[in-house]
Design a protein around this motif. Structure first.
Motif, PDB file in Angstrom:
ATOM      1  N   ALA A   1      -2.052   3.695   3.314  1.00 19.26           N
ATOM      2  CA  ALA A   1      -0.842   3.476   2.517  1.00 19.26           C
ATOM      3  C   ALA A   1       0.161   2.607   3.261  1.00 19.26           C
ATOM      4  CB  ALA A   1      -0.222   4.820   2.151  1.00 19.26           C
ATOM      5  N   PHE A   2       0.354   2.875   4.555  1.00 18.46           N
ATOM      6  CA  PHE A   2       1.300   2.079   5.344  1.00 18.46           C
ATOM      7  C   PHE A   2       0.853   0.626   5.408  1.00 18.46           C
ATOM      8  CE2 PHE A   2       2.812   0.223   9.289  1.00 18.46           C
ATOM      9  CZ  PHE A   2       4.164   0.540   9.272  1.00 18.46           C
ATOM     10  N   ASN A   3      -0.412   0.395   5.681  1.00 16.68           N
ATOM     11  CA  ASN A   3      -0.901  -0.984   5.769  1.00 16.68           C
ATOM     12  C   ASN A   3      -0.764  -1.714   4.447  1.00 16.68           C
ATOM     13  OD1 ASN A   3      -1.559  -0.514   8.432  1.00 16.68           O
ATOM     14  ND2 ASN A   3      -3.714  -0.059   8.004  1.00 16.68           N
ATOM     15  N   GLY A   4      -1.022  -1.009   3.342  1.00 17.87           N
ATOM     16  CA  GLY A   4      -0.862  -1.646   2.042  1.00 17.87           C
ATOM     17  C   GLY A   4       0.582  -1.992   1.735  1.00 17.87           C
ATOM     18  N   LEU A   5       1.510  -1.093   2.073  1.00 21.69           N
ATOM     19  CA  LEU A   5       2.922  -1.336   1.797  1.00 21.69           C
ATOM     20  C   LEU A   5       3.500  -2.446   2.666  1.00 21.69           C
ATOM     21  CD1 LEU A   5       4.160   2.349   1.401  1.00 21.69           C
ATOM     22  CD2 LEU A   5       3.883   0.651  -0.404  1.00 21.69           C
TER      23      LEU A   5
END
Length: 524
Positions: free
Chosen positions: A151-155
């Motif tokens: 999720a962090f990498n996508g955001l």
């Protein structure tokens, strides 16, 4: 005789052929590269790409880099991603195709791709391209850490090959710090309840760890005879306390021989008097009431207690080593427990440290403290395990990783869950919800999914996974079908779940939630 195929049959055969040899994935990868570079002669560029051998049949760029170190060969029984390939397909086809395409192995999907929902009268869907391109493979039973990293990498737009992308190791270490903070709080609470000095339980846990190690147990073992289950941990606690109690039990000193004294002789002579004489003497000269002894100041008593706190082993033995056969009733199954989850508290008085504590379930107190210690050990292992991390731990870890890196903040809220399961719940579910309420819940999920700079994370049955897409269509019975794309095992998008099943999972336990992670713009 030549058999004439209909256009539908031709397309179906072509689809099967393309899927079998990964032609679609190859072309998709080439087109993505073409769109990024925008060459003046696209046809020549495609020919150059194919001639250079930069692409293989799976549609991925060939890379000489070795596989990441955080993906070691896992045991068969461990939950992990065995296919680390990206889901490189036409995303519109992903939403329209009934069944998901094959993975990196290239094995054809049983029964083919299924129905094409885009041919129906009503069909809609949405996908999160950033999450589909940035999800992090799960090397061990660490679904909570892997989903937060994805999720962090996508955001933040950090692809899997980006040097700055979040890793499972980074998130697991942050979760270990959070879990250790909870352990310290639990330990401090129990030390206060026992009336022992701060840090006294450290000595006890050192002895307990040595006892478990001598018995062949390992805190980081997941299953099998070496795993420290709740029952095994509590049994070891009582064995340590019993052994220490037997070793500390002093042998009684021999009684001194009786020595006659003048006082004893007088008592004997008094005892030989007639009772009437004693009564007469007592009636003539009543003894005065005994005067109360002067009490010591409260401060003096407090100082003496502080200088001589109870022995931690003796204190634990008194409250945990009960002869009551029902004192050790506990859930022997390992698994996640919600915050504050447990049985009814037992009433017990603890005459230690000059105080009496009632309504303290000492077995529960110790069991929850042991669970936090076990969580820290397993999160810090080479192959981390996030089995002891709940919704609160996921929320804290996601916000902490953004805070540690600086820049934009990350806000996590509980989007959906069972009514009353958590404060500030955006969408509450109930078993009595009617169709109108369910439609509002589905609309709320779609609205949250479509928000910019947002990722959804699902805590489903014994697993954490991202929500990559949603879709809906009208079936033959004029019934609205609703689905989300997530994963039951590992992190690879691999399962379309009906919204009815999503509701059933969330309603089955108050610890299951759907979280919304939102990247906040930094205030200038």
């Amino acid at each position: 005789m030549t058999v004439v195929q209909s256009p539908e049959e031709v397309m179906r055969d072509a689809e099967t052929y393309f899927m079998q040899y990964q032609i679609r994935a190859l072309l998709t990868s080439l087109l993505v590269e073409l769109a990024r570079e925008k060459p003046k002669d696209p046809v020549a560029s495609i020919q150059s790409y194919l001639a250079s051998g930069r692409y293989c049949l799976e549609g991925k760029k060939k890379s000489p880099d070795p596989p990441p170190e955080e993906s070691p060969q896992a045991e068969v029984q461990e939950e992990r991603d065995t296919d680390e390939s990206l889901l490189q397909v036409d995303l519109l086809r992903l939403l329209a195709q009934e069944r998901l395409p094959p993975g990196k192995s290239g094995k054809p999907v049983p029964d083919g791709p299924g129905e094409d929902f885009s041919q129906r009268q009503v069909w809609a869907g949405g996908f999160n391209r950033a999450l589909l391109e940035s999800w992090v493979p799960q090397p061990s039973p660490c679904c909570a850490a892997a989903s937060v990293a994805g999720a962090f990498n996508g955001l933040w737009g950090l692809g899997r090959g980006n040097e700055g992308s979040a890793t499972v190791r980074e998130i697991a270490d942050i979760m270990a710090q959070y879990c250790d903070g909870l352990r310290q709080q639990r330990q401090g609470r129990m030390e206060r309840l026992l009336g022992v000095s701060d840090g006294s339980l450290d000595e006890f846990f050192e002895v307990l760890d040595s006892h478990l190690q001598a018995g062949g147990f390992e805190w980081t073992a997941r299953t099998g005879p070496t795993a420290v289950t709740k029952a095994a941990a509590m049994k070891a606690v009582r064995e340590v306390l019993a052994a220490r109690g037997a070793a500390a039990q002093p042998s009684p000193p021999p009684l001194p021989p009786p020595k006659p004294s003048s006082r004893q002789n007088s008592k004997q002579s008094s005892a030989s008097r007639p009772s009437s004489a004693i009564n007469r003497t007592t009636a003539r000269s009543p003894s005065p009431s005994p005067q109360p002894r002067p009490s010591r100041p409260a401060s003096t008593e407090r100082n003496e207690n502080e200088h001589s706190p109870p022995d931690v082993f003796a204190a634990l033995r008194e409250v945990l080593c009960s002869n009551d056969p029902g004192a050790d009733k506990e859930n022997c199954e390992d698994g996640e427990e919600g915050e504050g989850d447990g049985g009814d508290a037992e009433n017990c008085n603890v005459p230690l440290g000059g105080a009496v504590f009632s309504s303290v379930d000492w077995t529960k107190e110790m069991r929850e403290l042991l669970t936090k210690r076990k969580g820290v050990f397993r999160l810090q292992a080479q192959k981390p395990n996030t089995g002891e991390i709940g919704t609160g731990g996921v929320k804290q870890a996601a916000e902490n990783v953004a805070r540690a890196r600086g820049g934009d903040a990350l806000h996590v809220r509980c989007l959906m869950g069972r009514k009353g399961s958590m404060k500030s719940l955006a969408i509450s579910l109930s078993k009595s919800d009617d169709e109108k309420a369910i439609e509002l819940q589905w609309s709320g999920l779609k609205s949250a999914f479509s928000q910019p700079r947002t990722a959804l994370l699902f805590h489903l049955t014994n697993h954490y996974a991202l929500i990559f897409a949603w879709r809906e269509w009208i079936d033959e019975g004029c019934r609205l079908r609703r689905q989300i794309l997530t994963s039951r095992r590992g992190q690879r998008p691999s399962a379309w779940l009906d919204f009815e099943e999503v509701r059933s999972i969330l309603l089955s336990w108050g610890g299951y939630h759907m979280l919304q992670l939102e990247r906040l713009e930094a205030q200038s």
